[in-house]
Design an enzyme around this catalytic site. Sequence first.
Site, short mmCIF file in Angstrom:
data_model
loop_
_atom_site.label_atom_id
_atom_site.label_comp_id
_atom_site.label_asym_id
_atom_site.label_seq_id
_atom_site.Cartn_x
_atom_site.Cartn_y
_atom_site.Cartn_z
N MET A 1 0.93 -1.26 0.00
CA MET A 1 0.21 -0.09 -0.06
C MET A 1 0.80 1.36 -0.14
SD MET A 1 -2.23 1.61 2.86
CE MET A 1 -1.60 3.54 3.07
N HIS B 1 23.77 -24.35 -20.68
CA HIS B 1 25.28 -24.08 -21.19
C HIS B 1 25.46 -22.73 -22.02
CE1 HIS B 1 28.14 -24.66 -24.73
NE2 HIS B 1 28.56 -25.76 -23.65
N ARG C 1 41.58 -23.72 -19.76
CA ARG C 1 41.02 -25.37 -19.82
C ARG C 1 41.39 -25.77 -21.52
NH1 ARG C 1 36.59 -21.88 -19.00
NH2 ARG C 1 35.43 -22.33 -17.02
N ARG D 1 45.12 -26.35 -17.06
CA ARG D 1 44.53 -27.55 -16.70
C ARG D 1 44.48 -28.65 -17.83
NH1 ARG D 1 38.03 -28.03 -15.48
NH2 ARG D 1 38.22 -27.81 -17.91
N GLU E 1 37.27 -31.29 -6.76
CA GLU E 1 35.93 -30.92 -7.29
C GLU E 1 35.03 -32.23 -6.89
OE1 GLU E 1 36.42 -30.29 -11.43
OE2 GLU E 1 38.19 -31.50 -11.48
N SER F 1 42.92 -26.07 -6.59
CA SER F 1 42.24 -25.21 -7.00
C SER F 1 40.55 -25.81 -6.90
CB SER F 1 42.39 -24.80 -8.43
OG SER F 1 41.43 -24.02 -9.14
N GLY G 1 37.20 -26.40 -7.72
CA GLY G 1 36.36 -26.38 -9.10
C GLY G 1 34.96 -26.46 -8.47
N THR G 2 34.38 -25.48 -8.26
CA THR G 2 33.03 -25.51 -7.41
C THR G 2 31.98 -25.66 -8.33
OG1 THR G 2 33.31 -22.91 -7.46
CG2 THR G 2 33.93 -23.82 -5.32
N ASN G 3 32.09 -25.51 -9.29
CA ASN G 3 30.72 -26.01 -10.35
C ASN G 3 30.79 -27.47 -10.13
OD1 ASN G 3 30.76 -23.35 -11.39
ND2 ASN G 3 31.66 -23.84 -13.25
N ASP G 4 31.97 -28.13 -10.33
CA ASP G 4 31.50 -29.48 -10.21
C ASP G 4 31.35 -30.14 -8.85
OD1 ASP G 4 31.30 -30.58 -12.75
OD2 ASP G 4 33.60 -31.03 -13.09
N CYS H 1 38.19 -21.59 -8.88
CA CYS H 1 37.71 -21.32 -10.16
C CYS H 1 36.52 -21.72 -10.36
CB CYS H 1 38.70 -22.02 -11.27
SG CYS H 1 38.97 -23.55 -10.99
MG MG Z 1 35.67 -29.74 -13.31
#
Ligand code: MG
Length: 876
Positions: A107, A456, A562, A618, A746, A765, A767-770, A832
């Site tokens: 409101m 992706h 990579r 890597r 990872e 390192s 690999g926080t995605n995996d 990373c």
């Molecule tokens: Mg990986």
Amino acid sequence: MDKLIYRFNNQGSQGGNNSKDILGGKGINLAQMAKLGLPVPPGFTISTKVCEYFYKNKKKIPKKLIQSVKKEIKIIEKISKKKFGNLSNPLLVSVRSGSRVSMPGMMDTILNLGLNDKTVIALKNKTSNGRFAKDSYRRLIQMYSNVVFGIESHFFEELIDNYKLTKGVIQDTELEESDWDGLIENFKEIVKEKTKKIFPQDVNEQLWGAISAVFLSWNSKRAKTYRKINYIPEHWGTAVNVQAMVFGNMGDDCATGVAFTRNPSTGKKEIFGEYLINAQGEDVVAGTRTPLNLNSMNKSMSKIFLQLKKIFKQLENKYKDMQDIEFTVENNKLWMLQTRSGKRTARAAIKIAVDMVQEKLISIKDAILRIDPNMLDTLLHPTLDEKAKKDIIATGLPASPGAACGKVTFSAEEAERLKEQMQDTILVRIETSPEDINGMHAAKGILTARGGMTSHAAVVARGMGKPCVSGSSEIKIDYENKLFKSGDHEIKEGQVITIDGGSGQVMLGKVPTLKPDISGNFSKIMSWADKFRKLKVRANSETPADTKIARDFGAEGIGLCRTEHMFFDEKRIISVRQMILSKTLDDRKEALAKLLPYQKNDFIEIFKIMNGLPVTVRLLDPPLHEFLPKTDKDIENIAKELNIGHHDIRSRISELHEQNPMLGHRGCRLGISFPEIYQMQCQAIFEALAECKKNKIKLVIPEIMIPLVSTAAEIQILRNLVDKTASEIQKIHSVKIKYYVGTMIELPRAALRAKDIAKFADFFSFGTNDLTQTTFGISRDDSGKFLNDYVENKIFNKDPFVSIDERGVGELIKIATERGRIEKKSLKLGICGEHGGDPKSIEFCEKVKLNYVSCSPYRVPIARLAAAQACLKKKV
Ligand code: MG
Ligand code: ADP
Ligand code: MG
């Protein structure tokens, strides 16, 4: 129960030293303005605690509040020398909501409360202004009915519009008292028809109706949705401000306006605002009359203008920030109705912060903390020229910021081909896959019909710093006929479109864009930030182009290079495929020998640009099938080129097929099965360095990273391979090369066994995605289907692929950090992956004392600022 009500008036304020949590944003600022001695109409704030009580007690108002409100109204009456509901000199009030953060969907405000059929006559007589009195009354009926009874405003607006049409006038101001009289009767009819009751004539009934409506609006659907999107806790509740009305609509010595103490779009120190003579409240923003530039007030109301300028300064001194202000002038007297920190563009935020340091208003630390790192994103990419015309044909998700335009192309190959001819393209795909990488690189921007913010296309585009609009379901792509449709539009291959990855818009034709400017104030803020941060900032990069950008943005190394991305190039993929399809070791070695010079040159180029800074390389990570041909046409081409039967190829492809490739034959497992692959890659690295040395290029110290390790034995074996290759090359070229070998953490097991692994690793390192995928057991590529449900049901606070899940994934990082450092004090630790560029995750990295974060080149400045803020916040 705590104090329910806080008073503010020309004698000061009770709430000035309190917090926003209790008084709400509007309330605290009114209290503080009163405390500063600024002209604020008298009033009081009902605390957010009452709202809390309201919801805990079946929407009942606490008894004590009723008494207190009575008392406070008396005090307003005394100061204003008017009386609420009085028949000769009535007091009118506004009832304004105000939670801790401003919240659209709640409101807003009811003005002129206290008017009824009788007091309106009193107001008329008192002010000798019948038109004003009646106009105020109809506004009350309109606002009150809207907010309290839920009657939509347009019912009333239509009546006014029709009436003006019959009378042949355009402006509301052209209507006279008698006109409003008639309209008021019509308004009341609407109320009666919709509520089966007459418009409340009892002023106290009006007041409590309004107060309850504010509390109820806290739980309106719109407010709830807004809270969910913005992570605002449900339990906060809202405050209510009740305040004596002042009138900007009583004649030509009255006005109402809004102002910023600086220009909110450029940051320039200048008066910026608008006002209207003889108008009330929302008239300025409503757009029914065109407001005047505030600077013209210098002529029309010069005294007030000077007073305002002085107050702007006072407020900036008090809040140490640019203010957004609302004011009203009643019979040549200025009243302040609101102040708050003003919203601004990223560009303005930076200029204001730097200017305020120079004006000695804030410290350098304040300036650093003032800027939202995520906001910088808009400055680091080309943006649409605001003045340009846009013909929007579709929208999708704002997956990766920046604007780009180019010819529509539907295949990665075509994008690459056109790039060679120096033509700009937008790659339009239903969705993208790893094979499209080179095409994505070649295109200026990416548009997909399917996929979310973590698809992706979105992730890769963000990594590349390429604009991307994903999941634009409006567009229907027809690959066969090389066109896409969106609504009535049909766009063919080669036609030019523009996409804005910051807003998700897709536009026809070329919309002009502006280049990012990272010099001047921007670079000043960055250099200040660098002084305060401890975390180093590196970039994820594997191409010379990205590496240059990373350096320009201040990257202090590469945290993730990579190598597989280097394999997708058209000229190399054939050898990569030959290598994978080989049945014997000799065949494989032959294919690898062809790849070696390419790989070596890639490294030389990157090492040159990095000029002595660390580079983490890597070794091959993805499952091999990602490199294999997928379409029949591709398979036949390969068969021809490699002189193998296509049946052979097909059977090899089905041999390589995996049920769950993310957990399959990939990472260091490839190195164990096919040591010759990693051997070739190491040879390329060391030969590149030997060559750099020969050419007197400042030597990079490579950090060779072995992916997907879960046991000490894996890294032990592969480290030996690296060392052996290193010593061979050093001997051949008679050079000495310094290098490190480490691993990516990872997998949860790697984090837990960090102590054993650290025996063979110089660095970790994360690999926080995996690591996020493997800790939750959630595949990032498939999580789009249910992630929303998880956020909606509050199972996840935030997408764990965007911000580190501190309690789970973070705990593993902590464990690995501690155990690793027990074994090896000098162990270098970094992160990373997408999280390396997320301010909240960076704060976590600082907390667990990592050495560096690595993120996409375009996020490097964001990470630099966030890392500085993390340090400064820790000290506070
Ligand atoms: Mg990986
Ligand atoms: P919002 O948060 O939507 O800006 P506000 O509570 O600030 O809502 O009120 C809306 C408008 O009403 C503003 O233009 C404000 O200046 C005006 N207003 C609020 N209270 C008063 C008052 N006591 N006297 C005159 N105008 C008022
Ligand atoms: Mg306001």
